[in-house]
Enzyme design. Structure first.
Site, PDB file in Angstrom:
ATOM      1  N   ARG A  99       5.103  16.014  15.265  1.00 51.85           N
ATOM      2  CA  ARG A  99       5.576  14.939  14.238  1.00 51.85           C
ATOM      3  C   ARG A  99       5.703  15.418  13.077  1.00 51.85           C
ATOM      4  O   ARG A  99       4.827  15.726  12.477  1.00 51.85           O
ATOM      5  CB  ARG A  99       4.751  13.585  14.491  1.00 51.85           C
ATOM      6  CG  ARG A  99       4.940  12.383  13.308  1.00 51.85           C
ATOM      7  CD  ARG A  99       3.961  11.506  13.343  1.00 51.85           C
ATOM      8  NE  ARG A  99       4.402  10.385  12.504  1.00 51.85           N
ATOM      9  CZ  ARG A  99       3.521   9.962  11.478  1.00 51.85           C
ATOM     10  NH1 ARG A  99       2.485  10.839  10.998  1.00 51.85           N
ATOM     11  NH2 ARG A  99       4.118   9.002  10.560  1.00 51.85           N
TER      12      ARG A  99
ATOM     13  N   HIS B 274       8.467   9.297   4.857  1.00 55.90           N
ATOM     14  CA  HIS B 274       7.137   9.636   4.488  1.00 55.90           C
ATOM     15  C   HIS B 274       6.880   9.784   3.034  1.00 55.90           C
ATOM     16  O   HIS B 274       6.746  10.859   2.711  1.00 55.90           O
ATOM     17  CB  HIS B 274       6.788  10.756   5.459  1.00 55.90           C
ATOM     18  CG  HIS B 274       5.066  10.758   5.508  1.00 55.90           C
ATOM     19  ND1 HIS B 274       4.535  10.914   6.610  1.00 55.90           N
ATOM     20  CD2 HIS B 274       4.275  10.879   4.739  1.00 55.90           C
ATOM     21  CE1 HIS B 274       3.432  11.207   6.608  1.00 55.90           C
ATOM     22  NE2 HIS B 274       2.924  11.015   5.232  1.00 55.90           N
TER      23      HIS B 274
ATOM     24  N   GLU C 196       3.568   4.429   6.970  1.00 55.80           N
ATOM     25  CA  GLU C 196       2.527   3.700   6.284  1.00 55.80           C
ATOM     26  C   GLU C 196       3.009   2.774   5.031  1.00 55.80           C
ATOM     27  O   GLU C 196       2.832   3.229   3.976  1.00 55.80           O
ATOM     28  CB  GLU C 196       1.473   4.521   5.648  1.00 55.80           C
ATOM     29  CG  GLU C 196       0.580   5.303   6.630  1.00 55.80           C
ATOM     30  CD  GLU C 196      -0.457   6.374   6.276  1.00 55.80           C
ATOM     31  OE1 GLU C 196      -0.315   6.352   4.933  1.00 55.80           O
ATOM     32  OE2 GLU C 196      -1.185   6.847   7.262  1.00 55.80           O
TER      33      GLU C 196
ATOM     34  N   ASN D 119      -1.969   4.956  12.399  1.00 55.84           N
ATOM     35  CA  ASN D 119      -2.762   6.093  11.734  1.00 55.84           C
ATOM     36  C   ASN D 119      -4.094   5.266  11.165  1.00 55.84           C
ATOM     37  O   ASN D 119      -4.198   4.650  10.649  1.00 55.84           O
ATOM     38  CB  ASN D 119      -2.153   6.494  10.344  1.00 55.84           C
ATOM     39  CG  ASN D 119      -0.749   7.219  10.856  1.00 55.84           C
ATOM     40  OD1 ASN D 119      -0.403   7.465  11.774  1.00 55.84           O
ATOM     41  ND2 ASN D 119       0.012   7.373   9.446  1.00 55.84           N
TER      42      ASN D 119
ATOM     43  N   TYR E  29      -8.272   6.421   9.959  1.00 59.46           N
ATOM     44  CA  TYR E  29      -8.907   7.060   9.375  1.00 59.46           C
ATOM     45  C   TYR E  29     -10.496   6.453   9.369  1.00 59.46           C
ATOM     46  O   TYR E  29     -11.588   6.997   9.403  1.00 59.46           O
ATOM     47  CB  TYR E  29      -8.469   7.412   8.061  1.00 59.46           C
ATOM     48  CG  TYR E  29      -7.391   8.399   7.833  1.00 59.46           C
ATOM     49  CD1 TYR E  29      -7.471   9.950   8.315  1.00 59.46           C
ATOM     50  CD2 TYR E  29      -5.813   8.061   8.041  1.00 59.46           C
ATOM     51  CE1 TYR E  29      -6.424  10.725   8.375  1.00 59.46           C
ATOM     52  CE2 TYR E  29      -5.033   8.735   8.287  1.00 59.46           C
ATOM     53  CZ  TYR E  29      -5.028  10.282   8.430  1.00 59.46           C
ATOM     54  OH  TYR E  29      -4.064  11.054   8.654  1.00 59.46           O
TER      55      TYR E  29
ATOM     56  N   GLU F 252      -1.495   9.638  13.614  1.00 58.48           N
ATOM     57  CA  GLU F 252      -2.556  10.321  12.690  1.00 58.48           C
ATOM     58  C   GLU F 252      -3.997  10.052  12.882  1.00 58.48           C
ATOM     59  O   GLU F 252      -4.280   8.909  12.942  1.00 58.48           O
ATOM     60  CB  GLU F 252      -2.014  10.084  11.280  1.00 58.48           C
ATOM     61  CG  GLU F 252      -0.896  10.734  10.786  1.00 58.48           C
ATOM     62  CD  GLU F 252      -0.570  10.348   8.862  1.00 58.48           C
ATOM     63  OE1 GLU F 252      -1.864  10.300   8.237  1.00 58.48           O
ATOM     64  OE2 GLU F 252       0.547  10.236   8.750  1.00 58.48           O
TER      65      GLU F 252
HETATM   66  O1  IFM Z   1      -1.903  13.002   3.862  1.00 58.33           O
HETATM   67  C1  IFM Z   1      -1.954  11.669   4.503  1.00 58.33           C
HETATM   68  C2  IFM Z   1      -0.542  11.150   5.032  1.00 58.33           C
HETATM   69  O2  IFM Z   1       0.597  11.790   4.410  1.00 58.33           O
HETATM   70  C3  IFM Z   1      -0.535   9.801   5.210  1.00 58.33           C
HETATM   71  N1  IFM Z   1      -1.582   9.522   6.117  1.00 58.33           N
HETATM   72  C4  IFM Z   1      -2.932   9.623   5.590  1.00 58.33           C
HETATM   73  C5  IFM Z   1      -3.137  11.106   5.297  1.00 58.33           C
HETATM   74  C6  IFM Z   1      -4.372  11.627   4.654  1.00 58.33           C
HETATM   75  O3  IFM Z   1      -4.694  10.828   3.580  1.00 58.33           O
END
Ligand code: IFM
Length: 471
Positions: free
Chosen positions: A90, A134, A179, A309, A311, A374
């Protein structure tokens, strides 16, 4: 500060269970974070080129001028990706490289780069997965109003059509936006990302025009593909929101966080309507979404896949530490309350169970097939004297989150892939190069790439899971 230690042993390599044979394993990057070559072959400045020049905007005054020099090292980088045994890569197209200034004809030299990249991926049996946006908006479009202006959505749809015309014969997987919450909130409300504006009303207008741009672009991609195979999606940064206590104030803080972080995007994308409670909160702040007739039908264009994504999952309180329930702007307090869990170098708490919870919630409320586009972690990596990067912390992070994906599948979530963020260390936006998310180390002085232990673990795990011999 991270409180995970690399003194702990790295997780063993085992086949992952509960994943279907066609489950996608990938790695992900984005253009501005890795390409460099910002002034070459006709690329024009984006809002990030401009923002990086604002004193104090980016840690250490760093920028993406060179980044990982991927624009010049692309063939070797694709070979590196192939060596990991992943099936999908990706990456994003730089809008100002494909369509300088954000309007008018395509730039053949820019397109040629992405043609060479996709051809090389296909030659090595790797599926290219394109993200159209992006975060690198052509500067001229920001000068004309940026995402708060409706015209940017129309320009984005034109750009999507240009990109598909050039690459649609070899690329099936298209993500419109990465995002949009970050584009809107970090870029237009909080000023932490380009273009660095601070106006909540503008940010909400940006949300609507980002979503509209997604819908219009999705339609153009489908028209262009005709009967040829095409998978269109959008990627959102999503998490979980839990109340710190059972108090009504904490529960309402949680509702607001989930409303502005998740439902404001997914309700219109999937159900064609903005959430009423969020609209009421916005109205109370004097903000109305700039919706015109037909917009929501466009936004709710069919989604083949939802990119997730992930985290972290957060806990919220509606009360400030000093006991007040209103902030300095007179708005209800929505405060993140740390759980005291181990954190990454971003100070993000590590909570893999929240990924399972999130994927199940998405299945229940939205029922669109998902791919984790992600997931990964920054840690303070160092190369040992022998050159090896023993990042047991990152390996454990990946192992635990992949297990969380399997657990979600076992409980009925239709999650179809997992892409590690990131292929290699890169420009981490306002943090500059200080935060290393890569499974491949980049020495920024020499541009040498080194597979970290986490990359070797990922490679071997993919092979074992597929029933192939360990490389
Ligand atoms: O690096 C970023 C990415 O560009 C978008 N998602 C979160 C990642 C980590 O912060």
């Amino acid at each position: 500060m991270s409180i995970i230690s690399n003194a702990q042993p790295a997780p063993a390599v085992r086949a992952l269970t509960g994943l279907p044979a066609d489950f996608r394993f990938g790695v992900a990057t984005s253009a501005y974070q890795i390409e460099g070559a910002v002034g070459e072959d006709g690329r024009t400045p984006s809002i990030w080129d401009t923002f990086c020049r604002v004193p104090g905007a980016v840690s250490g005054g760093e920028n993406g001028d060179t980044a990982c020099d991927h624009y010049h090292r692309m063939p070797q980088d694709v070979d590196l990706i192939a060596s990991l045994g992943v099936d999908t890569y990706r990456f994003s197209l730089a809008w100002p490289r494909v369509q300088p200034h954000g309007s008018g004809p395509a730039n053949q030299k820019g397109l040629d780069f992405y043609r060479r990249l996709t051809d090389r991926l296909l030659d090595r049996g790797i599926t290219p997965w394109i993200t159209l946006y992006h975060w690198d908006l052509p500067q001229e479009l920001e000068d004309a109003g940026g995402w708060p202006a409706r015209d940017t959505a129309l320009r984005f749809a034109d750009y999507a059509a240009l990109a598909h015309e050039a690459l649609g014969d070899r690329v099936t997987h298209w993500t419109t936006l990465n995002e949009p919450w970050c584009s809107a909130m970090l870029g237009y409300a909080w000023g932490q990302h380009a273009p660095g504006r601070r106006d909540f009303g503008d940010a909400m207008h940006a949300v609507h025009h980002l979503l509209l741009g997604h819908g219009l672009a999705a339609r153009r991609l489908r028209e262009a593909a005709g009967d040829n195979p095409l998978e269109v999606g959008i990627t959102l940064n999503l998490g979980t929101a839990d109340p710190a206590t059972d108090s009504p104030a904490d529960q309402d803080a949680c509702r607001r966080a989930d409303g502005l972080g998740t439902r404001l995007y997914l309700d219109p994308l999937v159900h064609g309507r903005y959430p009423q409670d969020v609209l009421a909160d916005l109205s109370a702040r004097g903000v109305e979404m700039p919706v015109r007739d037909g917009d929501l039908e466009s936004v709710a264009a069919p989604l083949d896949v939802l990119g997730v994504n992930f985290y972290q999952g957060l806990q919220f309180s509606g009360t400030a530490e000093d006991g007040s329930t209103l902030d300095e702007e007179g708005q209800p307090v929505t405060r993140v309350v740390p759980r005291g869990l181990p954190t990454t170098a971003m100070d993000w708490e590590i909570i893999p169970a929240s990924l399972t919870e999130l994927l199940l919630r998405l299945e229940r409320d939205y029922a669109v097939p998902t791919v984790v586009t992600e997931n990964g972690a920054a840690f303070h990596d160092t190369a040992d004297a022998d050159g090896r990067v023993r990042d047991a912390d990152r390996t454990a992070y990946l192992a635990d989150h992949l297990a969380a994906v399997s657990a979600a599948r076992a409980r009925g979530a239709d999650v179809r892939g997992y892409f590690a963020w990131s292929l290699m260390d890169n420009f981490e936006w306002a943090y500059g190069y200080g935060k290393r998310f890569g499974i491949v180390r980049v020495d920024y002085d020499t541009q040498q790439r080194t597979l970290k232990d986490s990359a070797l673990w990922y490679r071997d795990t993919i092979a074992l899971t597929r029933g192939e011999p360990r490389p």
